[in-house]
Design a protein around this motif. Sequence first.
Motif, PDB file in Angstrom:
ATOM      1  N   THR A  56       8.543  29.245  84.439  1.00 50.91           N
ATOM      2  CA  THR A  56       7.535  30.281  84.650  1.00 50.91           C
ATOM      3  C   THR A  56       7.243  31.100  83.407  1.00 50.91           C
ATOM      4  N   GLY A  57       7.971  30.850  82.343  1.00 49.50           N
ATOM      5  CA  GLY A  57       7.762  31.596  81.104  1.00 49.50           C
ATOM      6  C   GLY A  57       8.191  33.050  81.184  1.00 49.50           C
ATOM      7  N   LYS A  58       9.235  33.335  81.969  1.00 45.39           N
ATOM      8  CA  LYS A  58       9.685  34.718  82.146  1.00 45.39           C
ATOM      9  C   LYS A  58      11.125  34.916  81.694  1.00 45.39           C
ATOM     10  N   LEU A  59      11.499  34.288  80.603  1.00 42.56           N
ATOM     11  CA  LEU A  59      12.869  34.403  80.099  1.00 42.56           C
ATOM     12  C   LEU A  59      13.261  35.843  79.790  1.00 42.56           C
ATOM     13  N   ASP A  60      12.336  36.623  79.269  1.00 45.16           N
ATOM     14  CA  ASP A  60      12.642  38.005  78.884  1.00 45.16           C
ATOM     15  C   ASP A  60      12.992  38.897  80.066  1.00 45.16           C
ATOM     16  N   ASP A  61      12.709  38.432  81.284  1.00 48.83           N
ATOM     17  CA  ASP A  61      13.016  39.232  82.476  1.00 48.83           C
ATOM     18  C   ASP A  61      14.438  39.008  82.986  1.00 48.83           C
ATOM     19  N   TYR A  62      15.176  38.109  82.344  1.00 47.63           N
ATOM     20  CA  TYR A  62      16.498  37.739  82.864  1.00 47.63           C
ATOM     21  C   TYR A  62      17.573  37.800  81.773  1.00 47.63           C
ATOM     22  N   THR A  63      17.760  38.984  81.225  1.00 47.49           N
ATOM     23  CA  THR A  63      18.739  39.173  80.149  1.00 47.49           C
ATOM     24  C   THR A  63      20.157  38.863  80.598  1.00 47.49           C
ATOM     25  N   ALA A  64      20.543  39.379  81.768  1.00 44.66           N
ATOM     26  CA  ALA A  64      21.915  39.178  82.249  1.00 44.66           C
ATOM     27  C   ALA A  64      22.234  37.701  82.491  1.00 44.66           C
ATOM     28  N   PRO A  65      21.376  36.938  83.196  1.00 46.79           N
ATOM     29  CA  PRO A  65      21.654  35.510  83.369  1.00 46.79           C
ATOM     30  C   PRO A  65      21.709  34.761  82.039  1.00 46.79           C
ATOM     31  N   LEU A  66      20.897  35.155  81.090  1.00 46.66           N
ATOM     32  CA  LEU A  66      20.924  34.513  79.775  1.00 46.66           C
ATOM     33  C   LEU A  66      22.248  34.769  79.066  1.00 46.66           C
ATOM     34  N   ASP A  80      30.286  24.105  78.125  1.00 49.20           N
ATOM     35  CA  ASP A  80      29.772  23.394  79.287  1.00 49.20           C
ATOM     36  C   ASP A  80      28.515  22.624  78.873  1.00 49.20           C
ATOM     37  N   PRO A  81      28.489  21.305  79.019  1.00 46.59           N
ATOM     38  CA  PRO A  81      27.348  20.514  78.534  1.00 46.59           C
ATOM     39  C   PRO A  81      26.013  20.857  79.187  1.00 46.59           C
ATOM     40  N   GLN A  82      26.030  21.150  80.498  1.00 47.05           N
ATOM     41  CA  GLN A  82      24.775  21.523  81.154  1.00 47.05           C
ATOM     42  C   GLN A  82      24.264  22.857  80.637  1.00 47.05           C
ATOM     43  N   ALA A  83      25.177  23.795  80.434  1.00 47.52           N
ATOM     44  CA  ALA A  83      24.797  25.102  79.896  1.00 47.52           C
ATOM     45  C   ALA A  83      24.309  24.968  78.462  1.00 47.52           C
ATOM     46  N   LEU A  84      24.979  24.110  77.684  1.00 49.02           N
ATOM     47  CA  LEU A  84      24.548  23.880  76.315  1.00 49.02           C
ATOM     48  C   LEU A  84      23.134  23.292  76.269  1.00 49.02           C
ATOM     49  N   THR A  85      22.876  22.333  77.144  1.00 48.16           N
ATOM     50  CA  THR A  85      21.543  21.723  77.188  1.00 48.16           C
ATOM     51  C   THR A  85      20.479  22.746  77.566  1.00 48.16           C
ATOM     52  N   LEU A  86      20.756  23.559  78.589  1.00 42.04           N
ATOM     53  CA  LEU A  86      19.786  24.569  79.021  1.00 42.04           C
ATOM     54  C   LEU A  86      19.588  25.628  77.943  1.00 42.04           C
ATOM     55  N   LEU A  87      20.676  26.015  77.272  1.00 40.83           N
ATOM     56  CA  LEU A  87      20.553  26.994  76.192  1.00 40.83           C
ATOM     57  C   LEU A  87      19.738  26.408  75.040  1.00 40.83           C
ATOM     58  N   GLY A  88      19.937  25.105  74.806  1.00 45.08           N
ATOM     59  CA  GLY A  88      19.135  24.443  73.793  1.00 45.08           C
ATOM     60  C   GLY A  88      17.652  24.515  74.121  1.00 45.08           C
ATOM     61  N   LYS A  89      17.306  24.344  75.383  1.00 42.03           N
ATOM     62  CA  LYS A  89      15.906  24.432  75.801  1.00 42.03           C
ATOM     63  C   LYS A  89      15.358  25.841  75.596  1.00 42.03           C
ATOM     64  N   VAL A  90      16.196  26.835  75.838  1.00 44.32           N
ATOM     65  CA  VAL A  90      15.782  28.221  75.611  1.00 44.32           C
ATOM     66  C   VAL A  90      15.463  28.430  74.138  1.00 44.32           C
ATOM     67  N   TYR A  91      16.373  27.973  73.279  1.00 35.12           N
ATOM     68  CA  TYR A  91      16.125  28.069  71.840  1.00 35.12           C
ATOM     69  C   TYR A  91      14.855  27.315  71.447  1.00 35.12           C
ATOM     70  N   TYR A  92      14.671  26.142  72.034  1.00 36.30           N
ATOM     71  CA  TYR A  92      13.516  25.309  71.710  1.00 36.30           C
ATOM     72  C   TYR A  92      12.213  26.023  72.056  1.00 36.30           C
ATOM     73  N   VAL A  93      12.164  26.628  73.254  1.00 39.76           N
ATOM     74  CA  VAL A  93      10.969  27.370  73.675  1.00 39.76           C
ATOM     75  C   VAL A  93      10.710  28.545  72.748  1.00 39.76           C
ATOM     76  N   ARG A  94      11.785  29.133  72.244  1.00 42.21           N
ATOM     77  CA  ARG A  94      11.656  30.275  71.329  1.00 42.21           C
ATOM     78  C   ARG A  94      11.507  29.842  69.870  1.00 42.21           C
ATOM     79  N   ARG A  95      11.309  28.561  69.676  1.00 37.52           N
ATOM     80  CA  ARG A  95      11.079  27.977  68.358  1.00 37.52           C
ATOM     81  C   ARG A  95      12.251  28.151  67.390  1.00 37.52           C
ATOM     82  N   SER A  96      13.440  28.202  67.918  1.00 38.43           N
ATOM     83  CA  SER A  96      14.649  28.238  67.084  1.00 38.43           C
ATOM     84  C   SER A  96      15.233  26.829  67.102  1.00 38.43           C
TER      85      SER A  96
END
Length: 389
Positions: free
Chosen positions: A168-178, A190-206
């Motif tokens: 939904t493009g609302k990452l900034d609304d969920y600081t605590a879960p991040l 955790d590999p699943q967490a690493l993959t999801l965190l990678g996607k977060v970085y990717y969306v943020r162009r890091s």
Amino acid sequence: MYKLESRTTSACISLVARNACRHTRCFHATSIPKARPAPKPSPKVRAKLGPQPGVIRIKKTPAIEDSLPPLVLLESGRKSGVLRIEPEAALEFLRQYMQSTTKPSGTWEQKLCDEHDVDPGTLSVIGGILRRSQSKAQLILAKKVMLTASALGDKPATLEIVSEALRTGKLDDYTAPLQQLGLLAKKDNDPQALTLLGKVYYVRRSNKEALECFRKATRPPTGSLDFDGAGDALVFEGQILLASNDKDGAKAAFEKAAKELDEPAAYFYLSKLQEPGSSQEQVYLLKAASSGITEAWHNLGALELAKQKGSRTKKSATLADFGMASEWFQVAAADGFGLSMLNLALMCKSVGKIEEGMKWLEKAEENVEVRDQARAIKSQFHNDKVGAI
């Protein structure tokens, strides 16, 4: 002639490039039962008197009972073994949970869970059941419950919340879960967490940080390919490498995902690294298309159209004359792929089906990615030189 472009595909019928509540409370006079009602004051008198007592408006909030999930869903969860506590106990817990949210204090969530013997996993299950109920009040409660489950350390709740935020493009609304996701990824590897965190970085162009996460998830000593989402991690790795012009590294990542994990998206990206029009390109596209990759359907249509352009000697009379090109474009267009809609519109025009072609253009106008192209073609659709095959 119009050049139609997308993130992965550029296509035109004449030049096809494949790679591309309110509540009121009344006060009544009870000391004089037979009192006559006072006459209604005039507007001028009312203005002098100012706001009059009589009605208090309170912001409408969902009633607790309306927010609870149906008992039948809780009973189903209990019978299947997913829900660890009795349905009535779950309802009572939720009632107290909602009452506590009105005046939260300290670590009330943990205390309430301890009092009712509700662990974070059970809390997450209850949240999932609530989401199946679908009413607005129930969905609001579901979100709160899932956030609490995440804050108390439940991994599935954290992954689900962040995944939804990504969609939904609302990452900034969920600081605590991040933050919870970061702990799972960096502290626990955790590999699943690493993959999801990678996607977060990717969306943020890091991309540098994203690439590190994806590789830690899939490579020893921290990772492996034995987890749900490994193929995703490899495909994202390949995309990052491809963007940095490391075609060999990208190809290796895509091949690993395709050949070891049978990842559909990997086949699609591999097709883009093949010689245009080659049999290997078609093989990879067919593998991707068979798994439902919409763009693969479109590109297969483009391949077929290119072949026909090289052999067709007379103007097509019906869409059937385009063979599988028309078939592939129709499948992709039915799934909402804009470029295929444009191609079909131009195909229709070429065989004299102007009305049908206009319908495809109108559908394409609803697609943000090709709206401008659709309008441009539509403005000259009756020009015989537009969309010649």
